[in-house]
Scaffold this motif. Structure first.
Motif, short mmCIF file in Angstrom:
data_model
loop_
_atom_site.label_atom_id
_atom_site.label_comp_id
_atom_site.label_asym_id
_atom_site.label_seq_id
_atom_site.Cartn_x
_atom_site.Cartn_y
_atom_site.Cartn_z
N ALA A 165 -9.41 -2.42 -3.49
CA ALA A 165 -9.24 -2.67 -4.92
C ALA A 165 -7.81 -2.46 -5.39
O ALA A 165 -7.51 -2.69 -6.55
CB ALA A 165 -10.16 -1.74 -5.72
N GLY A 166 -6.93 -2.05 -4.49
CA GLY A 166 -5.56 -1.78 -4.90
C GLY A 166 -5.45 -0.43 -5.59
O GLY A 166 -6.42 0.33 -5.70
N ALA A 167 -4.25 -0.12 -6.03
CA ALA A 167 -3.99 1.18 -6.65
C ALA A 167 -4.56 1.24 -8.06
O ALA A 167 -4.95 0.22 -8.64
CB ALA A 167 -2.48 1.43 -6.68
N LEU A 200 -2.05 3.93 -16.00
CA LEU A 200 -2.52 5.28 -15.70
C LEU A 200 -1.44 6.07 -14.99
O LEU A 200 -1.18 7.24 -15.33
CB LEU A 200 -3.78 5.21 -14.84
N VAL A 201 -0.79 5.46 -13.98
CA VAL A 201 0.26 6.16 -13.23
C VAL A 201 1.40 6.55 -14.16
O VAL A 201 1.93 7.67 -14.08
CB VAL A 201 0.76 5.27 -12.08
N ARG A 202 1.79 5.64 -15.06
CA ARG A 202 2.88 5.96 -16.00
C ARG A 202 2.46 7.06 -16.97
O ARG A 202 3.26 7.94 -17.31
CB ARG A 202 3.28 4.70 -16.77
N HIS A 219 -6.09 12.81 -8.28
CA HIS A 219 -5.52 11.50 -8.61
C HIS A 219 -4.98 10.81 -7.36
O HIS A 219 -5.18 9.60 -7.18
CB HIS A 219 -4.40 11.69 -9.65
N HIS A 220 -4.33 11.56 -6.49
CA HIS A 220 -3.78 10.96 -5.28
C HIS A 220 -4.88 10.55 -4.31
O HIS A 220 -4.80 9.48 -3.69
CB HIS A 220 -2.81 11.94 -4.61
N TYR A 221 -5.91 11.37 -4.15
CA TYR A 221 -7.04 10.98 -3.30
C TYR A 221 -7.73 9.74 -3.87
O TYR A 221 -8.13 8.83 -3.12
CB TYR A 221 -8.05 12.12 -3.19
N ASP A 222 -7.88 9.68 -5.17
CA ASP A 222 -8.51 8.53 -5.80
C ASP A 222 -7.73 7.25 -5.51
O ASP A 222 -8.31 6.20 -5.25
CB ASP A 222 -8.61 8.77 -7.32
N THR A 223 -6.40 7.36 -5.52
CA THR A 223 -5.56 6.21 -5.18
C THR A 223 -5.84 5.74 -3.76
O THR A 223 -5.97 4.54 -3.49
CB THR A 223 -4.07 6.57 -5.33
N VAL A 224 -5.95 6.69 -2.84
CA VAL A 224 -6.22 6.35 -1.44
C VAL A 224 -7.55 5.62 -1.30
O VAL A 224 -7.64 4.58 -0.63
CB VAL A 224 -6.23 7.63 -0.58
N TYR A 225 -8.60 6.15 -1.93
CA TYR A 225 -9.92 5.56 -1.75
C TYR A 225 -10.00 4.17 -2.39
O TYR A 225 -10.72 3.30 -1.90
CB TYR A 225 -10.99 6.50 -2.32
N ARG A 226 -9.28 3.95 -3.47
CA ARG A 226 -9.25 2.60 -4.05
C ARG A 226 -8.58 1.63 -3.09
O ARG A 226 -9.05 0.50 -2.90
CB ARG A 226 -8.50 2.62 -5.38
N ILE A 227 -7.46 2.04 -2.51
CA ILE A 227 -6.75 1.15 -1.58
C ILE A 227 -7.62 0.89 -0.36
O ILE A 227 -7.72 -0.25 0.12
CB ILE A 227 -5.40 1.77 -1.17
N ARG A 228 -8.28 1.92 0.15
CA ARG A 228 -9.18 1.74 1.29
C ARG A 228 -10.29 0.76 0.97
O ARG A 228 -10.73 0.00 1.83
CB ARG A 228 -9.80 3.07 1.68
N GLY A 229 -10.78 0.79 -0.26
CA GLY A 229 -11.86 -0.10 -0.64
C GLY A 229 -11.42 -1.51 -0.97
O GLY A 229 -12.25 -2.35 -1.30
N ALA A 231 0.83 -1.21 0.00
CA ALA A 231 0.00 0.00 0.00
C ALA A 231 0.86 1.25 0.00
O ALA A 231 0.57 2.22 -0.71
CB ALA A 231 -0.93 0.00 1.21
N LEU A 232 1.93 1.26 0.77
CA LEU A 232 2.83 2.43 0.79
C LEU A 232 3.50 2.63 -0.56
O LEU A 232 3.66 3.76 -1.03
CB LEU A 232 3.88 2.26 1.88
N ALA A 233 3.89 1.53 -1.20
CA ALA A 233 4.50 1.64 -2.52
C ALA A 233 3.50 2.21 -3.53
O ALA A 233 3.86 3.02 -4.39
CB ALA A 233 5.00 0.27 -2.98
N ASP A 234 2.24 1.81 -3.41
CA ASP A 234 1.21 2.35 -4.31
C ASP A 234 0.95 3.82 -4.02
O ASP A 234 0.75 4.63 -4.95
CB ASP A 234 -0.08 1.55 -4.16
N LEU A 235 0.94 4.19 -2.75
CA LEU A 235 0.71 5.59 -2.39
C LEU A 235 1.86 6.48 -2.85
O LEU A 235 1.68 7.69 -3.03
CB LEU A 235 0.54 5.73 -0.88
N ALA A 236 3.06 5.91 -3.05
CA ALA A 236 4.19 6.70 -3.51
C ALA A 236 3.94 7.30 -4.89
O ALA A 236 4.47 8.37 -5.21
CB ALA A 236 5.45 5.84 -3.53
N ASP A 237 3.14 6.63 -5.74
CA ASP A 237 2.80 7.16 -7.06
C ASP A 237 4.04 7.35 -7.93
O ASP A 237 4.22 8.37 -8.60
CB ASP A 237 2.05 8.49 -6.93
#
Length: 643
Positions: free
Chosen positions: A571-573, A578-580, A559-569, A439-445
């Motif tokens: 579904a992963g990042a 998209l990130v690339r 985009h960063h908030y969307d990443t958080v809410y997906r991880i919370r739900g 999760a931290l690696a995904d939040l790094a973006d």
């Protein structure tokens, strides 16, 4: 219409059949487990199903909690069991096993039962109501619904048992027990309990004492008129946008109206969640709207204040952008810390269970003193206190004063919460789980540039220990921000800090993010990227540069908030593609530095930032909307920031 199946005739004088119809069920009958199984198997595949004993005595809201909450695959109270489509195969197996038992344990006459199917409304939000339940139950093994619930548990299907508090849910074994249960039902006001449970158990001082005492009745008013939480959420957004437009007029009357409308928008923001809990309307779409609209409302209001100040000759766009940067970084400290420690109870250090820390012990002692609880909730400036402060200061002072107060208050709150979390992290010996590290690696973006550096530096990066990864990330972010602040404009030298940032960012994510302070790395990345954009836009001193930077940071923050809410739900990042495509935090930082270094009067930075903001917004929003409206998107069960 969804179907409910009663096994045997209703108990004389029972209101159960009417209660089931009030909850949306079409009631039918079946004599026992085999027939109930057949009727449930023949129910539409998309319907919720349930087993209910006709002898059930209890509050209507107890049945509502058991049979209509859409968040749980299976749920039960004594005498009532529900299963959504994903749990129906397990329920059918359980009923088959019970039907095959030729001599089930019984203590009286053959028991009648009910089976029900119902479609479930859906929405976002919080946990079901709290304290311990009070049940009057039949002898163990007598009830089909209860036996089926135990069979589901044994089969590995988790059955949620909502905490009913003072509500009654009972299957009386005889007439005296039935009379006692009926008396207990009459002694408790079902509607009063339902209204109380609509309010979040943990909220800020302003929300608890100044909003919730009446917003719960507004929620009930909305429910009785068929309004949905999503409609109330949308009304809150529209109200906040009107407030922003009033603030943009730059007049005292406009500021007063803006403050009043902002408070009303917050009342509606509380009402949508209370309506969801009151009517058990939780959904994926509702979760997404509630979370993202809060950010959109607040940041749109900042823009409205900046526009209003500009009408009066005061340029506060830099302050507005700084307030947005600080508030967003505060949120990402919260998100990152929570994700890093969400499953810490299952983690262990040196084979021993994780235990508390001196910091958490002190926090527990403070919680035992009532006034300290409210003080600590207020000083972190949650959304209720923050919006109340903004509204009052808007009506009475100037936009510049509003932003100064916001920056001071949010900075103090950020220091207070971050310091406590750092102390907890360094004093608590634990091993971060793989899920948390991921999760931290995904939040790094991290984008393509950081990925390339990470591949090249994977071996030396593994040697990093303790706080070194965080310190390296902090040094790289400081290099980017310092060069943006002090480097020569219109010069390639301006890019050097961003290049250092790219290298350090890739280096620190080349290893597993399992260190005690690694949760600080994603917030450092957010602060470095947003601050670089803010500083460069401010330094070029061209008309439109800061508003364009405001739009770019808002798009990236979404985009960063969307990443958080997906991880919370769960579904992963977002997809790596998209990130690339968005370049990652390090790629965007380098690009903005390049644009600032190459900008000329013919190719100015404001235009470039505007184009970049539009591109990020279109790409991020398109993918986000596609994901959240898809049937496979998971529900988020909380409301994000404490109100």
């Amino acid at each position: 219409m969804p179907t409910a199946i009663l096994a045997g005739p209703p108990v004389p004088g029972s209101s159960l059949e009417g209660d089931l119809r009030a909850l949306g069920f079409d009631v039918r009958t079946a004599p026992g487990a085999p027939e109930a199984r057949e009727l449930i198997a023949s129910a539409p595949a998309a319907d919720r199903v349930a087993l209910v004993d006709p002898r059930f005595v209890g509050h209507l809201h107890a049945l509502r909690l058991a049979l209509t909450d859409p968040r749980f695959p299976a749920a039960a109270v004594p005498g009532a069991l529900t299963a959504q489509p994903e749990a129906r195969p397990a329920l059918l197996r359980a009923l088959s096993a019970l039907a095959a038992d030729a001599t089930p344990a019984r203590t009286g006459a053959a028991e009648p039962h009910a089976a029900a199917t119902a479609g479930a409304p859906a929405r976002h939000d919080t946990e079901p109501p709290a304290p311990a339940p009070r049940f009057t139950t039949a002898p163990a093994g007598q009830d089909l619904a209860d036996r089926a619930a135990r069979a589901l548990d044994a089969d590995g299907t988790a059955v949620t048992r909502p905490e009913l508090g003072s509500l009654v849910a009972a299957v009386p074994a005889d007439a005296p027990a039935r009379e006692q249960a009926a008396a207990e039902v009459a002694a408790v006001d079902d509607e009063a309990v339902r209204l109380r449970s609509a309010v979040k158990a943990r909220d800020g001082f302003f929300t608890t004492f100044c909003v919730s005492p009446y917003s719960r009745y507004l929620a009930r008013w909305c429910a009785r008129r068929g309004l949905t939480p999503n409609q109330v959420t949308t009304a809150s957004l529209v109200t906040a946008l009107i407030a922003a437009a009033c603030a943009a007029t730059g007049t005292r009357g406009g500021y007063v109206a803006a403050g009043a409308l902002l408070i009303f928008s917050f009342v509606l923001d509380c009402t949508d969640g209370q309506l969801a809990r009151y009517s058990l309307q939780y959904s994926t779409m509702g979760a997404w709207l509630d979370a993202t609209f809060d950010r959109a409302k607040e940041y749109a209001y900042y823009a409205g204040l900046a526009l209003g100040a500009a009408r009066g000759g005061d340029d506060v766009w830099a302050l507005a952008l700084a307030a947005m940067v600080l508030q967003s970084c505060r949120h990402f400290v919260d998100f990152s810390f929570n994700e890093a420690n969400a499953d810490s109870a299952t983690a262990a250090a040196d084979g021993k269970a994780v235990v508390g820390t001196p910091t958490s012990a002190l926090s527990s002692r403070l919680d035992s003193v009532g006034w300290t609880v409210w003080t600590r909730r207020m000083i972190v400036l949650p959304i209720g206190e923050r919006w109340a402060m903004i509204a009052v200061l808007t009506a009475l002072t100037t936009p510049r004063t509003v932003f100064y107060a916001l920056l001071v208050g949010c900075a103090f709150a950020a220091c207070y919460t971050t310091a406590g979390r750092v102390l907890r992290s360094v004093t608590r010996r634990s091993v971060r789980t793989d899920r948390a590290a991921r999760a931290l690696a995904d939040l790094a973006d991290s984008g393509p540039l950081a990925e390339t550096v990470a591949r090249a530096a994977r071996r030396p990066a593994r040697a990093l220990r303790g706080p070194l990864p965080f310190l390296i990330a902090l040094a790289g972010g400081a290099a980017a921000v310092a060069m943006a602040a002090f480097g020569p404009l219109d010069s390639p030298v301006l890019v050097l800090g961003a290049l250092v940032y790219v290298l350090t960012s890739g280096f620190v994510v080349a290893r597993r993010m399992g260190g005690a302070l690694d949760w600080l790395i994603p917030p450092v990345f957010r602060a470095a990227e947003y601050s670089t954009v803010l500083i460069l836009a401010h330094r070029v001193d061209l008309p439109g540069a800061l508003p364009a930077a405001f739009g770019l940071v808002a798009a990236v923050a979404y985009h960063h908030y969307d990443t958080v809410y997906r991880i919370r739900g769960g579904a992963g990042a977002p997809p790596r593609g998209l990130v690339r495509l968005l370049g990652g935090h390090e790629g965007r930082t380098l690009l903005v530095a390049l644009l600032a270094a190459l900008s000329t009067r013919a190719f100015d930075l404001p235009s470039a930032l505007t184009v970049l903001a539009c591109a990020v917004a279109v790409i991020a929003l398109t993918e986000s909307i596609r994901f959240w409206v898809s049937s496979g998107a998971p529900a988020v069960h909380d409301e994000g920031e404490t109100a």
